[in-house]
Every structure is written in C-alpha cells, then in structure tokens.
Design a protein around this motif. Structure first.
Motif, PDB file in Angstrom:
ATOM      1  N   THR A 169      29.285 -37.247  -1.117  1.00 15.36           N
ATOM      2  CA  THR A 169      29.551 -35.807  -1.090  1.00 15.36           C
ATOM      3  C   THR A 169      29.462 -35.261   0.324  1.00 15.36           C
ATOM      4  N   THR A 170      28.542 -35.772   1.121  1.00 16.85           N
ATOM      5  CA  THR A 170      28.410 -35.321   2.502  1.00 16.85           C
ATOM      6  C   THR A 170      29.674 -35.640   3.295  1.00 16.85           C
ATOM      7  N   TYR A 171      30.232 -36.832   3.091  1.00 15.68           N
ATOM      8  CA  TYR A 171      31.483 -37.182   3.773  1.00 15.68           C
ATOM      9  C   TYR A 171      32.634 -36.319   3.265  1.00 15.68           C
ATOM     10  N   LEU A 172      32.647 -36.049   1.968  1.00 11.87           N
ATOM     11  CA  LEU A 172      33.697 -35.193   1.412  1.00 11.87           C
ATOM     12  C   LEU A 172      33.610 -33.788   1.983  1.00 11.87           C
ATOM     13  N   TYR A 173      32.397 -33.295   2.195  1.00 15.12           N
ATOM     14  CA  TYR A 173      32.215 -31.972   2.798  1.00 15.12           C
ATOM     15  C   TYR A 173      32.820 -31.952   4.202  1.00 15.12           C
ATOM     16  N   GLY A 174      32.531 -32.984   4.997  1.00 18.50           N
ATOM     17  CA  GLY A 174      33.085 -33.062   6.352  1.00 18.50           C
ATOM     18  C   GLY A 174      34.606 -33.125   6.329  1.00 18.50           C
ATOM     19  N   ALA A 175      35.149 -33.899   5.390  1.00 16.40           N
ATOM     20  CA  ALA A 175      36.606 -34.010   5.275  1.00 16.40           C
ATOM     21  C   ALA A 175      37.213 -32.682   4.835  1.00 16.40           C
ATOM     22  N   LEU A 176      36.553 -32.008   3.903  1.00 21.21           N
ATOM     23  CA  LEU A 176      37.039 -30.701   3.452  1.00 21.21           C
ATOM     24  C   LEU A 176      36.997 -29.691   4.586  1.00 21.21           C
ATOM     25  N   LYS A 177      35.916 -29.712   5.351  1.00 20.98           N
ATOM     26  CA  LYS A 177      35.787 -28.798   6.491  1.00 20.98           C
ATOM     27  C   LYS A 177      36.935 -29.005   7.473  1.00 20.98           C
ATOM     28  N   GLN A 178      37.240 -30.254   7.793  1.00 17.41           N
ATOM     29  CA  GLN A 178      38.334 -30.552   8.712  1.00 17.41           C
ATOM     30  C   GLN A 178      39.673 -30.144   8.111  1.00 17.41           C
ATOM     31  N   SER A 179      39.837 -30.337   6.802  1.00 15.50           N
ATOM     32  CA  SER A 179      41.079 -29.927   6.132  1.00 15.50           C
ATOM     33  C   SER A 179      41.275 -28.425   6.235  1.00 15.50           C
TER      34      SER A 179
END
Length: 132
Positions: free
Chosen positions: A88-98
């Motif tokens: 989930t932490t990696y998904l948060y970072g990816a979502l933030k960049q998106s």
C-alpha cells in the motif's frame, strides 16, 4: 483481520525519502495481474482477490513485500505471503506521482487549448482579410 503498522516517527531511524517516480515506475511496469480465487480445500464460494506471491517476488524482490523462504515456493505447508500493508505504501507513492502527472497534463492541455483558440482567431482574421 486488520493490519496495524508502527508508523510513529519517535520509534524510527535512518529515514530515507523514497522517490515517487520510482514507485510509479515500479507499479506501472509491474506485469502482475490481480486474481480472484479460492484456497485449495476451501469452500469455492469463499472467493478471495489478490496477487500470486511468486509473481510479485520478481518485482518487489528487495522490498520485503513477499515474505517466505524461496526454497519453500511449492511447499503448501509453508506458503509465501504478500505484505499488503507494505505494498500500500508503494501504491500511495505511485498514486501521488500519477496525480502530479495528471495535473501537469491538465496544465499543458489548457495551454494547448488557448493556442488553438488563438489560431482559430487568426484564421478568422485571415479569412476576413482575404474576403476584402
């Protein structure tokens, strides 16, 4: 079952800020699919959703997302596990960049729309000049 992580700053050290672009690329380039399944010897109506741990290990090999012994890949008594909390932490970072990329594209789109309006106005003016 709920997963609770220790996230208090007071109990952490050696903090390193992760690059959201790297997280975005990690998720974007991840070939893994999400599956619906049921566990062997379980009621087929008990549907689950998730990843195949063996497949994720190839992507998150250094990030402790997949846990378990590599030698136990096919031993059903000691299955590999996926730490969805860490993922989930990696998904948060990816979502933030998106979100950042979407906002940049919106800005660029608005600029291009203004240019198009300006070009249309120039064309109208040139048509007017030609018609004289």
């Amino acid at each position: 079952m709920h997963s609770i992580a220790k996230n208090c700053r007071r109990i952490k050290e050696n903090l390193k800020l992760l690059n959201p672009i790297e997280q975005y690329n990690l998720i974007k380039n991840n070939p893994n699919q999400i599956y619906q399944y049921n566990f062997i010897n379980d009621n087929p109506q008990n549907k689950q959703i998730g990843f195949i741990a063996q497949n994720l290990r190839n992507v998150f090999n250094d990030n402790n997302i997949v846990q378990g012994n590599e030698n136990d890949l096919y031993d059903h008594n000691v299955p590999l596990t996926v730490d969805y909390g860490r993922m989930t932490t990696y998904l948060y970072g990816a979502l933030k960049q998106s979100i950042i990329e979407i906002e940049n594209l919106k800005k660029k789109n608005n600029e291009l729309e203004e240019i198009i309006i300006s070009i249309k106005d120039e064309i109208k003016y040139l048509k007017y000049i030609i018609s004289l």
